[in-house]
Design a protein around this motif. Structure first.
Motif, PDB file in Angstrom:
ATOM      1  N   ASP A   1      -1.514 -11.649  -2.776  1.00  0.00           N
ATOM      2  CA  ASP A   1      -2.372 -10.889  -1.870  1.00  0.00           C
ATOM      3  C   ASP A   1      -3.966 -11.349  -2.180  1.00  0.00           C
ATOM      4  O   ASP A   1      -4.315 -11.880  -3.055  1.00  0.00           O
ATOM      5  CB  ASP A   1      -2.171  -9.283  -2.492  1.00  0.00           C
ATOM      6  N   ARG A   2      -4.318 -11.107  -0.934  1.00  0.00           N
ATOM      7  CA  ARG A   2      -5.690 -11.517  -0.912  1.00  0.00           C
ATOM      8  C   ARG A   2      -6.449 -10.288  -1.504  1.00  0.00           C
ATOM      9  O   ARG A   2      -6.065  -9.312  -1.798  1.00  0.00           O
ATOM     10  CB  ARG A   2      -6.088 -11.721   0.592  1.00  0.00           C
ATOM     11  N   HIS A   3      -7.951 -10.705  -1.706  1.00  0.00           N
ATOM     12  CA  HIS A   3      -8.832  -9.585  -2.207  1.00  0.00           C
ATOM     13  C   HIS A   3      -8.940  -8.758  -1.083  1.00  0.00           C
ATOM     14  O   HIS A   3      -9.274  -8.944  -0.017  1.00  0.00           O
ATOM     15  CB  HIS A   3     -10.344 -10.421  -2.703  1.00  0.00           C
ATOM     16  N   ALA A   4      -9.045  -7.514  -1.347  1.00  0.00           N
ATOM     17  CA  ALA A   4      -9.138  -6.489  -0.392  1.00  0.00           C
ATOM     18  C   ALA A   4     -10.511  -5.859  -0.025  1.00  0.00           C
ATOM     19  O   ALA A   4     -11.292  -6.033  -1.066  1.00  0.00           O
ATOM     20  CB  ALA A   4      -8.562  -5.146  -0.863  1.00  0.00           C
TER      21      ALA A   4
ATOM     22  N   SER B   1       3.320   1.295   8.188  1.00  0.00           N
ATOM     23  CA  SER B   1       3.891   2.557   7.957  1.00  0.00           C
ATOM     24  C   SER B   1       5.218   2.446   7.915  1.00  0.00           C
ATOM     25  O   SER B   1       6.054   2.994   7.270  1.00  0.00           O
ATOM     26  CB  SER B   1       3.195   3.239   9.208  1.00  0.00           C
ATOM     27  N   TYR B   2       5.963   1.460   8.737  1.00  0.00           N
ATOM     28  CA  TYR B   2       7.341   1.496   8.780  1.00  0.00           C
ATOM     29  C   TYR B   2       7.794   0.886   7.663  1.00  0.00           C
ATOM     30  O   TYR B   2       8.834   1.298   7.174  1.00  0.00           O
ATOM     31  CB  TYR B   2       7.746   0.294  10.165  1.00  0.00           C
ATOM     32  N   LYS B   3       7.286  -0.390   7.136  1.00  0.00           N
ATOM     33  CA  LYS B   3       7.667  -0.721   5.862  1.00  0.00           C
ATOM     34  C   LYS B   3       7.524  -0.173   4.552  1.00  0.00           C
ATOM     35  O   LYS B   3       8.027  -0.238   3.641  1.00  0.00           O
ATOM     36  CB  LYS B   3       6.816  -2.283   5.692  1.00  0.00           C
ATOM     37  N   SER B   4       6.540   1.005   4.774  1.00  0.00           N
ATOM     38  CA  SER B   4       6.319   1.976   3.718  1.00  0.00           C
ATOM     39  C   SER B   4       7.370   3.158   3.721  1.00  0.00           C
ATOM     40  O   SER B   4       7.336   3.896   2.956  1.00  0.00           O
ATOM     41  CB  SER B   4       5.030   2.585   3.941  1.00  0.00           C
ATOM     42  N   GLY B   5       8.286   3.022   4.618  1.00  0.00           N
ATOM     43  CA  GLY B   5       9.569   3.904   4.561  1.00  0.00           C
ATOM     44  C   GLY B   5       9.479   4.990   5.691  1.00  0.00           C
ATOM     45  O   GLY B   5      10.386   5.631   5.513  1.00  0.00           O
ATOM     46  N   TYR B   6       8.675   5.062   6.646  1.00  0.00           N
ATOM     47  CA  TYR B   6       8.377   6.089   7.576  1.00  0.00           C
ATOM     48  C   TYR B   6       9.349   5.904   8.714  1.00  0.00           C
ATOM     49  O   TYR B   6       9.589   4.449   8.968  1.00  0.00           O
ATOM     50  CB  TYR B   6       7.040   6.224   7.828  1.00  0.00           C
ATOM     51  N   SER B   7       9.889   6.799   9.369  1.00  0.00           N
ATOM     52  CA  SER B   7      10.548   6.340  10.608  1.00  0.00           C
ATOM     53  C   SER B   7       9.660   5.761  11.559  1.00  0.00           C
ATOM     54  O   SER B   7       8.566   5.780  11.697  1.00  0.00           O
ATOM     55  CB  SER B   7      11.071   7.817  11.206  1.00  0.00           C
TER      56      SER B   7
ATOM     57  N   PHE C   1       3.104  -5.773   4.882  1.00  0.00           N
ATOM     58  CA  PHE C   1       1.669  -5.285   4.616  1.00  0.00           C
ATOM     59  C   PHE C   1       1.719  -4.033   3.598  1.00  0.00           C
ATOM     60  O   PHE C   1       0.727  -3.610   3.036  1.00  0.00           O
ATOM     61  CB  PHE C   1       1.032  -4.927   5.849  1.00  0.00           C
ATOM     62  N   SER C   2       2.837  -3.381   3.610  1.00  0.00           N
ATOM     63  CA  SER C   2       3.079  -2.138   2.621  1.00  0.00           C
ATOM     64  C   SER C   2       2.763  -2.557   1.293  1.00  0.00           C
ATOM     65  O   SER C   2       2.132  -1.642   0.357  1.00  0.00           O
ATOM     66  CB  SER C   2       4.372  -1.452   2.876  1.00  0.00           C
ATOM     67  N   LYS C   3       2.962  -3.897   0.859  1.00  0.00           N
ATOM     68  CA  LYS C   3       2.922  -4.485  -0.507  1.00  0.00           C
ATOM     69  C   LYS C   3       1.655  -5.136  -0.650  1.00  0.00           C
ATOM     70  O   LYS C   3       1.469  -5.545  -1.849  1.00  0.00           O
ATOM     71  CB  LYS C   3       4.071  -4.966  -1.004  1.00  0.00           C
ATOM     72  N   LEU C   4       0.962  -5.383   0.618  1.00  0.00           N
ATOM     73  CA  LEU C   4      -0.055  -6.368   0.353  1.00  0.00           C
ATOM     74  C   LEU C   4      -1.338  -5.744   1.063  1.00  0.00           C
ATOM     75  O   LEU C   4      -1.727  -6.198   2.197  1.00  0.00           O
ATOM     76  CB  LEU C   4       0.256  -7.629   1.213  1.00  0.00           C
TER      77      LEU C   4
END
Length: 251
Positions: free
Chosen positions: A223-226, A139-145, A63-66
């Motif tokens: 990705d879908r339309h946001a 959040s996790y896939k975005s690089g946070y602990s 989800f971090s990229k989508l």
């Protein structure tokens, strides 16, 4: 406020959340505390089922990229939570017709309303639990602990739940004051119940469709339309410690 009284009032109000379900449990021979226990078990089971069905699908998506998929799932659970909230709030606050029964008892008005709100909240949360996974994964896939992702997911979940609950409360309390509702009370009640069922079933079908698109994609997912209304939630979990993320969270 007396916590013991509130606990007992919550148990009583759980009977009103879904009257048809309560009647079915009673027809099976359950009485007293067994009825309350069965109702609570049903909602706990619903929460587990939702986590398994939706959670298994979410783990496969980055989800971090989508952001489009992120807002798609938020829209889905917003609709499910919205439909559940409308019927639950209406049944507990209006169909129960029990406010007059508390007047002769040594119970504060605040305790009655707190118990009612908590009872409704307990029945809505199970259907929204997959959002915790959505927020955490983003959040996790975005690089946070893991710790930051967990804390951020819980905080954002509470914010979303509060906003949804407040919106539904305003709609129900406002709707019940209209002349149209008073004239066609049974029709409105049936529509709310039907809407709840349609959204819940439609949500599962929509997720299955999304699952198929993920399985058959070997190079990536388009990705879908946001949905712009939910993009602030994405920015918070994706850029939690950035200026944009913090400002969005504060707002």
């Amino acid at each position: 406020m007396n916590s013991q009284i509130i606990k007992r009032l919550i148990a009583v109000n759980m009977l009103y959340v879904n009257p048809s379900s309560t009647n079915q449990i009673r027809k099976k021979g359950h009485k007293g505390k067994k009825v309350i226990r069965s109702i609570v078990q049903q909602y706990l089971m619903s929460g587990v089922i939702f986590l398994l069905i939706y959670g298994a699908t979410m783990v496969m998506i980055d989800f971090s990229k989508l952001p489009g998929f992120f807002t798609y799932y938020m829209m889905l659970f917003a609709l499910i939570g919205f439909s559940q909230s409308l019927s639950a709030i209406f049944n507990v606050f209006f169909e129960s017709k029990d406010l007059q029964d508390y007047l002769p008892l040594p119970i504060k008005q605040g305790e009655v309303f707190v118990a009612k709100f908590l009872a409704v909240g307990m029945t809505i949360v199970p259907f929204l639990l997959p959002l915790l996974i959505l927020f955490f994964l983003t959040s996790y896939k975005s690089g946070y602990s893991i710790v930051i992702a967990v804390v951020g997911a819980i905080l954002l979940f509470l914010i979303f739940f509060t906003l949804l609950f407040s919106l539904c409360s305003l709609i129900v309390f406002g709707m019940t004051k209209t002349k149209l509702f008073r004239r066609h009370k049974k029709l409105f009640t049936s529509l709310m119940l039907g809407f709840s069922m349609i959204v819940s079933v439609g949500g599962v079908l929509a997720i299955n469709f999304t699952q198929n698109s993920v399985d058959h994609s070997s190079t990536g997912i388009a990705d879908r339309h946001a949905f712009s209304v939910f993009l602030p939630f994405y920015r918070v979990m994706h850029e939690l410690f950035s200026v944009t993320g913090l400002i969005t969270l504060l707002v």
